[in-house]
Design an enzyme around this catalytic site. Structure first.
Site, PDB file in Angstrom:
ATOM      1  N   HIS A 188     -33.979 -20.041  25.363  1.00 53.63           N
ATOM      2  CA  HIS A 188     -34.688 -21.315  25.371  1.00 53.63           C
ATOM      3  C   HIS A 188     -34.470 -22.111  24.103  1.00 53.63           C
ATOM      4  O   HIS A 188     -34.621 -23.326  24.104  1.00 53.63           O
ATOM      5  CB  HIS A 188     -36.171 -21.088  25.690  1.00 53.63           C
ATOM      6  N   ARG A 295     -40.772 -28.390  31.561  1.00 54.12           N
ATOM      7  CA  ARG A 295     -41.155 -26.996  31.300  1.00 54.12           C
ATOM      8  C   ARG A 295     -42.529 -26.992  30.616  1.00 54.12           C
ATOM      9  O   ARG A 295     -42.622 -27.019  29.388  1.00 54.12           O
ATOM     10  CB  ARG A 295     -40.119 -26.313  30.397  1.00 54.12           C
ATOM     11  N   ARG A 331     -43.138 -28.074  36.133  1.00 48.96           N
ATOM     12  CA  ARG A 331     -43.157 -26.650  36.464  1.00 48.96           C
ATOM     13  C   ARG A 331     -44.389 -26.019  35.844  1.00 48.96           C
ATOM     14  O   ARG A 331     -44.687 -26.247  34.671  1.00 48.96           O
ATOM     15  CB  ARG A 331     -41.900 -25.967  35.911  1.00 48.96           C
ATOM     16  N   GLU A 429     -34.851 -18.636  41.591  1.00 43.15           N
ATOM     17  CA  GLU A 429     -34.213 -18.074  40.399  1.00 43.15           C
ATOM     18  C   GLU A 429     -34.225 -16.552  40.400  1.00 43.15           C
ATOM     19  O   GLU A 429     -33.905 -15.924  39.392  1.00 43.15           O
ATOM     20  CB  GLU A 429     -34.850 -18.635  39.125  1.00 43.15           C
ATOM     21  N   ASN A 452     -30.182 -20.283  35.307  1.00 44.94           N
ATOM     22  CA  ASN A 452     -30.210 -19.446  34.096  1.00 44.94           C
ATOM     23  C   ASN A 452     -30.742 -18.053  34.426  1.00 44.94           C
ATOM     24  O   ASN A 452     -30.157 -17.035  34.055  1.00 44.94           O
ATOM     25  CB  ASN A 452     -31.114 -20.070  33.021  1.00 44.94           C
ATOM     26  N   ASP A 453     -31.868 -18.051  35.139  1.00 48.41           N
ATOM     27  CA  ASP A 453     -32.435 -16.756  35.513  1.00 48.41           C
ATOM     28  C   ASP A 453     -31.717 -16.157  36.711  1.00 48.41           C
ATOM     29  O   ASP A 453     -31.585 -14.937  36.800  1.00 48.41           O
ATOM     30  CB  ASP A 453     -33.938 -16.893  35.804  1.00 48.41           C
ATOM     31  N   CYS A 500     -31.606 -27.004  38.479  1.00 49.61           N
ATOM     32  CA  CYS A 500     -32.219 -27.404  37.208  1.00 49.61           C
ATOM     33  C   CYS A 500     -31.833 -26.461  36.075  1.00 49.61           C
ATOM     34  O   CYS A 500     -32.207 -26.674  34.931  1.00 49.61           O
ATOM     35  CB  CYS A 500     -33.732 -27.500  37.327  1.00 49.61           C
TER      36      CYS A 500
HETATM   37  C1  PEP Z   1     -33.627 -21.383  34.971  1.00 47.25           C
HETATM   38  O1  PEP Z   1     -33.963 -20.202  34.952  1.00 47.25           O
HETATM   39  O2  PEP Z   1     -32.491 -21.785  35.313  1.00 47.25           O
HETATM   40  C2  PEP Z   1     -34.584 -22.429  34.555  1.00 47.25           C
HETATM   41  C3  PEP Z   1     -34.323 -23.702  34.736  1.00 47.25           C
HETATM   42  O3  PEP Z   1     -35.720 -22.042  33.937  1.00 47.25           O
HETATM   43  P1  PEP Z   1     -35.776 -21.465  32.442  1.00 47.25           P
HETATM   44  O4  PEP Z   1     -34.431 -21.674  31.802  1.00 47.25           O
HETATM   45  O5  PEP Z   1     -36.840 -22.200  31.730  1.00 47.25           O
HETATM   46  O6  PEP Z   1     -36.092 -20.028  32.650  1.00 47.25           O
HETATM   47 MG    MG Z   2     -36.034 -19.688  34.764  1.00 47.05          MG
END
Ligand code: PEP
Ligand code: MG
Length: 545
Positions: A188, A295, A331, A429, A452-453, A500
């Site tokens: 992050h 976020r 979110r 995710e 990302n997750d 996203c």
């Molecule tokens: C993701 O996981 O792609 C996402 C947008 O959320 P974060 O990066 O905040 O976990």
């Molecule tokens: Mg995420």
């Protein structure tokens, strides 16, 4: 001149003085006072500086979280005028002949402990404020900037590592660039740096002992290079690259106001990811179609207690009002993994990314969740607000969430508080969510894919682990197969689907997303116009996946 290569996580160029950011030494050393009056003088002058800082922060917080949220800073300023607090410090210096820093640390600790044992809840809550104020004084006495960030003039932050809460507080104008020894591309910290468009290099093998605050540095986020004490040739090169960048920016600026549409007429919604109300400016400046991911958990970080319903309501209301009719997807808090908050008092976990995180906390602690939901429902009256739920793995979780939303509505009804029920989206995710996306599409109003997750959980690679960067493969066919399935299932139910996660901003993938039928991309504000350019110039010969 010292030059190092690192991994660029936000492009751009920066040239300016360095500020080496070190963690405060804890505990503070017991220094002997040579001259006790001089030490007392230092405390008083630090108090004056701290009051000015808090005054400034109060003004900023008023604009971001409203009066109630800002009140905490006013309460802290009053501690600095409290005779009992000041006398405790002075007394320590006089009687024990210790240095100012030590006296502040000791006296602050003692008073804060005393407060935390009181019966009166209001006094107990002040314990954290006393601790915070004392830490601020210590930072000033040790010559560090506010919140460990550059004081006054803008600078390039050089640190071993940064936390998400430190990064979220960074102001674009004050932080020219970031260089860290550690860090991973999908943490992050990196995401926030991109959201704020601060040229950032991570994994730079620099010996911090050899870098001093005030030294000049040039960060090249395009080449992934940082030069400390650059010579004339490097400075010239950097300046000419900055001019080129500026020309590019002006060219991209011509795309503002133009639709994000492919040459064959497919419209792609292009939204911005933000972490706080302050980031809205970048979204508007870059002509976002809306906010695709706010976020909200960043409202919970870097503080000692939960943001109240009023504070949250104020932030969400600001967001929808500033976006003036454009959709704002907020979110619900995705606390956990690398975004920890001490006051939640969660047990330490062996594997926090797979632990009590995101919606799991909300379902286990519905009272915390309901406070956020009430704030969201109330803010929905003021504009186009949608809610997005993170870390979903099953339809049952969504049904439980809907039940809690109904309870929040019931509470607002009973209190006669106006609200609106917003559209509710689900983040895809986890591989489980992908596999049950057909069922989820029947419940949710829309999907947003958190790549990302999704990559982390699909490939079983910790996104925070810099040593596994080579295994965190965004081109893995499993990931793309999943995205394809989610788009198909969403569309079969007539629901829209967006990306996203960070892949949404990867220009090498824009063509593939268009081909797959993705309806929306939500990216860091600075990437909106480059993506718009890519969509408008879309030719179907981009890399096949
Ligand atoms: C993701 O996981 O792609 C996402 C947008 O959320 P974060 O990066 O905040 O976990
Ligand atoms: Mg995420």
């Amino acid at each position: 001149m010292m030059q190092f290569a690192g991994k660029s996580v936000c492009k751009g160029i920066a040239l300016g003085p360095v500020r080496v950011w070190k963690k405060r030494k804890d505990p503070v050393e017991r220094g002997v006072a040579q001259d006790t009056s001089a030490e007392i003088g230092k405390v008083l002058s630090a108090c004056a500086q701290a009051k000015q800082q808090l005054q400034r922060l109060y003004g900023k917080a008023l604009g971001e979280v409203g009066k109630e949220g800002a009140a905490i800073l006013e309460a802290q300023r009053m501690i600095l005028e409290d005779e009992a607090y000041l006398e405790a410090i002075r007394n320590k210096i006089r009687t024990e002949e210790v240095c100012a820093t030590y006296a502040v640390a000791e006296a602050g600790e003692k008073i804060s402990d005393m407060f935390s044992q009181m019966r009166d809840e209001e006094i107990r809550e002040r314990a954290a404020d006393v601790k915070d104020v004392s830490d601020r004084l210590i930072r000033i006495l040790e010559g560090e900037g506010e919140d460990g960030l550059p004081k006054g003039s803008p600078a390039i932050i050089v640190a071993r590592d940064l936390s998400p809460s430190q990064t979220v507080q960074m102001e674009k104008g004050k932080v020219l660039g970031i260089v860290t020894v550690r860090g991973s591309e999908n943490s992050h910290v990196s995401i926030l740096a991109r959201m704020k468009n601060i040229p950032t290099l991570i994994g730079v093998p620099v010996d911090l002992a050899k870098i001093a605050t005030g030294m000049e540095a040039a960060v090249d986020g395009f080449l992934g290079k940082v030069t400390f004490e650059p010579d004339e040739t490097v400075r010239r090169q950097v300046k000419s690259r900055m001019e080129e960048e500026e020309k590019n920016r002006v060219l991209l600026g011509k795309l503002k106001g133009k639709p994000t549409v492919t040459p064959d007429g497919r419209y792609i919604r292009l939204c911005a990811n933000i972490g706080c109300v302050g980031d809205l400016e970048g979204a508007l400046e870059n002509d976002a179609d809306g906010i695709g991911l706010f976020r909200s958990e960043f409202l919970y970080l870097g503080r000692d207690s939960f943001p109240t319903e009023e504070e949250q309501f104020w932030a969400y209301k600001q967001a929808v009002q500033k976006m003036a009719g454009k959709e704002v997807v907020i979110r619900t808090m995705d606390i956990g993994a690398d975004k920890q908050i001490g006051y939640l008092n969660l047990e330490k976990e062996e594997n926090p990314a797979m632990g009590c995180r995101g919606i799991r906390i909300c379902l286990k602690r519905p009272e915390i969740f309901k406070t956020q939901l009430r704030a969201l429902l109330r803010a929905a009256v003021y504009g186009d607000l949608a809610v997005l739920y993170p870390m979903i793995t099953s339809a049952e979780e969504v049904r439980q969430i809907f039940e809690i939303v109904r309870q929040a509505q019931g509470e607002l009804d009973a209190a006669g508080i106006p609200y609106k029920c917003p559209r509710q989206g689900v983040m895809i995710e986890t591989p489980a969510a992908v596999m049950v996306s057909g069922e989820l599409a029947g419940l949710a109003d829309f999907f947003s894919i958190g790549t990302n997750d999704l990559i982390q959980y699909t490939l079983a690679v910790d996104r925070q682990n810099e040593r596994l960067a080579d295994f965190y493969n965004p081109w893995h066919p499993a990931v793309w197969e999943m995205i394809r399935l989610v788009v198909k299932n969403a569309h079969a139910c007539g629901k829209r689907v967006g990306i996203c996660g960070e892949l949404g901003a990867d220009l090498r993938m824009t063509g593939a997303f268009i081909r797959m039928g993705v309806d929306e991309l939500s990216v860091a504000p600075s990437m909106i116009l480059p993506i718009r350019q890519a969509v408008r110039g879309y030719v179907p010969d981009l890399r096949e996946v």
